[in-house]
Design a protein around this motif. Structure first.
Motif, PDB file in Angstrom:
ATOM      1  N   SER A 153       0.829  -1.206   0.000  1.00  0.00           N
ATOM      2  CA  SER A 153       0.000   0.000   0.000  1.00  0.00           C
ATOM      3  C   SER A 153       0.863   1.255   0.000  1.00  0.00           C
ATOM      4  CB  SER A 153      -0.898   0.039   1.242  1.00  0.00           C
ATOM      5  OG  SER A 153      -1.797  -1.040   1.278  1.00  0.00           O
ATOM      6  N   LEU A 154       0.466   2.229  -0.803  1.00  0.00           N
ATOM      7  CA  LEU A 154       1.006   3.580  -0.727  1.00  0.00           C
ATOM      8  C   LEU A 154      -0.120   4.452  -0.202  1.00  0.00           C
ATOM      9  CD1 LEU A 154       3.270   5.699  -1.493  1.00  0.00           C
ATOM     10  CD2 LEU A 154       1.940   6.066  -3.572  1.00  0.00           C
ATOM     11  N   VAL A 155       0.046   5.004   0.995  1.00  0.00           N
ATOM     12  CA  VAL A 155      -1.035   5.786   1.610  1.00  0.00           C
ATOM     13  C   VAL A 155      -0.533   7.183   1.948  1.00  0.00           C
ATOM     14  CG1 VAL A 155      -2.258   3.778   2.518  1.00  0.00           C
ATOM     15  CG2 VAL A 155      -0.494   4.856   3.902  1.00  0.00           C
ATOM     16  N   ARG A 156      -1.420   8.153   1.723  1.00  0.00           N
ATOM     17  CA  ARG A 156      -1.126   9.548   2.066  1.00  0.00           C
ATOM     18  C   ARG A 156      -2.165  10.005   3.086  1.00  0.00           C
ATOM     19  NH1 ARG A 156      -1.793   9.760  -3.516  1.00  0.00           N
ATOM     20  NH2 ARG A 156       0.141   9.476  -4.728  1.00  0.00           N
ATOM     21  N   GLY A 157      -1.692  10.561   4.189  1.00  0.00           N
ATOM     22  CA  GLY A 157      -2.591  10.992   5.239  1.00  0.00           C
ATOM     23  C   GLY A 157      -2.042  10.588   6.594  1.00  0.00           C
ATOM     24  N   GLU A 214       2.322  10.004   9.209  1.00  0.00           N
ATOM     25  CA  GLU A 214       1.664  11.198   8.712  1.00  0.00           C
ATOM     26  C   GLU A 214       2.445  11.653   7.492  1.00  0.00           C
ATOM     27  OE1 GLU A 214      -0.164  15.440  10.321  1.00  0.00           O
ATOM     28  OE2 GLU A 214       1.010  14.159  11.649  1.00  0.00           O
ATOM     29  N   GLY A 215       1.777  11.753   6.351  1.00  0.00           N
ATOM     30  CA  GLY A 215       2.471  12.025   5.108  1.00  0.00           C
ATOM     31  C   GLY A 215       2.247  10.861   4.163  1.00  0.00           C
ATOM     32  N   THR A 216       3.326  10.420   3.504  1.00  0.00           N
ATOM     33  CA  THR A 216       3.234   9.290   2.583  1.00  0.00           C
ATOM     34  C   THR A 216       3.992   8.104   3.144  1.00  0.00           C
ATOM     35  OG1 THR A 216       3.122  10.793   0.687  1.00  0.00           O
ATOM     36  CG2 THR A 216       3.656   8.497   0.232  1.00  0.00           C
ATOM     37  N   THR A 217       3.354   6.942   3.178  1.00  0.00           N
ATOM     38  CA  THR A 217       3.967   5.723   3.708  1.00  0.00           C
ATOM     39  C   THR A 217       3.759   4.578   2.732  1.00  0.00           C
ATOM     40  OG1 THR A 217       3.414   6.459   5.954  1.00  0.00           O
ATOM     41  CG2 THR A 217       4.124   4.173   5.696  1.00  0.00           C
ATOM     42  N   GLN A 246       8.327  13.742  -1.003  1.00  0.00           N
ATOM     43  CA  GLN A 246       7.521  14.009  -2.185  1.00  0.00           C
ATOM     44  C   GLN A 246       8.129  13.403  -3.443  1.00  0.00           C
ATOM     45  OE1 GLN A 246       4.370  15.507  -2.330  1.00  0.00           O
ATOM     46  NE2 GLN A 246       4.535  14.514  -4.337  1.00  0.00           N
ATOM     47  N   LYS A 247       9.450  13.464  -3.588  1.00  0.00           N
ATOM     48  CA  LYS A 247      10.098  12.895  -4.767  1.00  0.00           C
ATOM     49  C   LYS A 247       9.901  11.380  -4.812  1.00  0.00           C
ATOM     50  CE  LYS A 247      14.571  12.477  -7.095  1.00  0.00           C
ATOM     51  NZ  LYS A 247      16.022  12.827  -7.058  1.00  0.00           N
ATOM     52  N   GLN A 248      10.041  10.724  -3.649  1.00  0.00           N
ATOM     53  CA  GLN A 248       9.832   9.276  -3.584  1.00  0.00           C
ATOM     54  C   GLN A 248       8.372   8.919  -3.835  1.00  0.00           C
ATOM     55  OE1 GLN A 248      11.457   8.981   0.391  1.00  0.00           O
ATOM     56  NE2 GLN A 248      13.252   7.849  -0.345  1.00  0.00           N
ATOM     57  N   ASP A 249       7.464   9.747  -3.321  1.00  0.00           N
ATOM     58  CA  ASP A 249       6.033   9.547  -3.565  1.00  0.00           C
ATOM     59  C   ASP A 249       5.763   9.571  -5.068  1.00  0.00           C
ATOM     60  OD1 ASP A 249       3.264   9.948  -4.021  1.00  0.00           O
ATOM     61  OD2 ASP A 249       3.009  11.030  -2.143  1.00  0.00           O
ATOM     62  N   ASP A 250       6.336  10.528  -5.781  1.00  0.00           N
ATOM     63  CA  ASP A 250       6.126  10.636  -7.223  1.00  0.00           C
ATOM     64  C   ASP A 250       6.603   9.375  -7.951  1.00  0.00           C
ATOM     65  OD1 ASP A 250       5.111  13.163  -6.817  1.00  0.00           O
ATOM     66  OD2 ASP A 250       6.959  14.199  -7.387  1.00  0.00           O
ATOM     67  N   ILE A 251       7.761   8.860  -7.532  1.00  0.00           N
ATOM     68  CA  ILE A 251       8.331   7.674  -8.187  1.00  0.00           C
ATOM     69  C   ILE A 251       7.461   6.449  -7.946  1.00  0.00           C
ATOM     70  CG2 ILE A 251      10.291   6.064  -8.153  1.00  0.00           C
ATOM     71  CD1 ILE A 251      12.074   8.535  -7.561  1.00  0.00           C
TER      72      ILE A 251
END
Length: 300
Positions: free
Chosen positions: A56-60, A74-77, A134-139
């Motif tokens: 899972s990629l979760v934001r929140g 909290e953020g992207t995990t 954020q950069k890792q989230d984008d990838i």
């Protein structure tokens, strides 16, 4: 003891339908946007094991309860869940977004030699949480987006490509540092189960017909671990929801399928290296588990 959630349970719970059929021999895989499974009509998720893997990629803002650990994020995990560990996810914020994919062990083992538990994030006692900037989230989001596009495509080899995307996710995570905000609560039964699983996996993959799978019973493993067989069986059952024999059988069957698909060894050789003294015993075992004889499975 909590009930293990099957794929059928998952699809009924989330979508009130049955799992989609995929081509024979590739196991099961699917991918979703998190927003499609959340909201005012979403059903609560109970603390339980699943019989499938999940990434899972979760934001929140979340709190993950994973085996004997609690993880606040909290953020992207990026989170990795395996079938042997019970978990639940507690959402602490609204309008959460992200992706997740689910897949069975056979999605990998029947096509790629080796075991998913070789990967640290899927091993018993492994660290499953990776916090992303954020950069890792984008990838990572881009990888999930490619999965969503591919699952809808007509490409004949799309499951090979999807398998590669899952592998890319695991290696991207391994190249980053896992979360250290885990709260460990040592548990003797979990440790015994972890060592049992490790001993089982050490016997695989079978590389040559002369190599033999030697520890085939709960008694064999109990003697190696210097514990009473009843204690081993109770520990494994309470930790995984499965019996020791079931886990050994499932792993043995997965290796048998892999050898039938990836080698030119005859059925007698495969049966022998898997610990069956007689080819007929191997045939009976395989047919009982799959409804196919080894020969007919190889030709499907």
């Amino acid at each position: 003891m909590e009930k293990t959630q099957t794929l059928e349970n998952f699809y009924q719970h989330k979508f009130n339908t049955t799992p989609p059929i995929v081509q024979h021999g590739v196991g099961h895989f699917n991918v979703f946007r998190l927003e499609e499974c959340m909201g005012p009509n979403a059903k609560p998720v109970s603390y339980s094991r699943r019989d499938f893997y999940k990434i899972s990629l979760v934001r929140g803002k979340y709190r993950f309860h994973y085996a004997d650990k609690s993880i606040s994020s909290e953020g992207t995990t990026l989170m990795f869940f395996n079938p042997n560990v019970a978990y639940t996810v507690e959402s602490l914020s609204e309008n959460n977004t992200g992706f997740f994919c689910i897949f069975t062990e056979s999605f990998f083992i029947e096509k790629i030699r080796g075991s998913l538990t070789d990967l640290p994030m899927f091993s018993n006692g492994g660290k499953p949480a990776y916090f992303l900037d954020q950069k890792q989230d984008d990838i990572v989001s881009a990888i999930f987006t490619k999965m969503l596009d591919e699952i809808e495509s007509e490409y004949v080899f799309k499951y090979d490509l999807l398998r590669n995307y899952v592998t890319e996710l695991t290696h991207y995570a391994l190249k980053s540092q896992p979360s250290e905000t885990l709260y460990q609560h040592p548990d003797a039964k979990s440790r015994i189960t972890s060592v049992f699983t490790e001993l089982l996996e050490r016997q695989f993959p079978i590389e040559t017909p002369s190599q033999r799978f030697s520890m085939r019973s709960a008694k064999d493993f109990a003697e190696k671990l210097a514990v009473h067989v009843n204690h081993l069986n109770r520990s494994v059952k309470e930790t995984t929801g499965k019996t020791t024999t079931d886990i050994i059988t499932q792993r043995l069957l997965a290796e048998a399928k892999s050898l039938l698909r990836h080698t030119d060894w005859n059925v007698s050789e495969i049966g022998y290296c898997l610990g069956f003294e007689e080819a007929a015993h191997f045939n009976n075992f395989f047919k009982k588990q799959t409804a196919y004889t080894p020969g007919s499975f190889r030709n499907v």
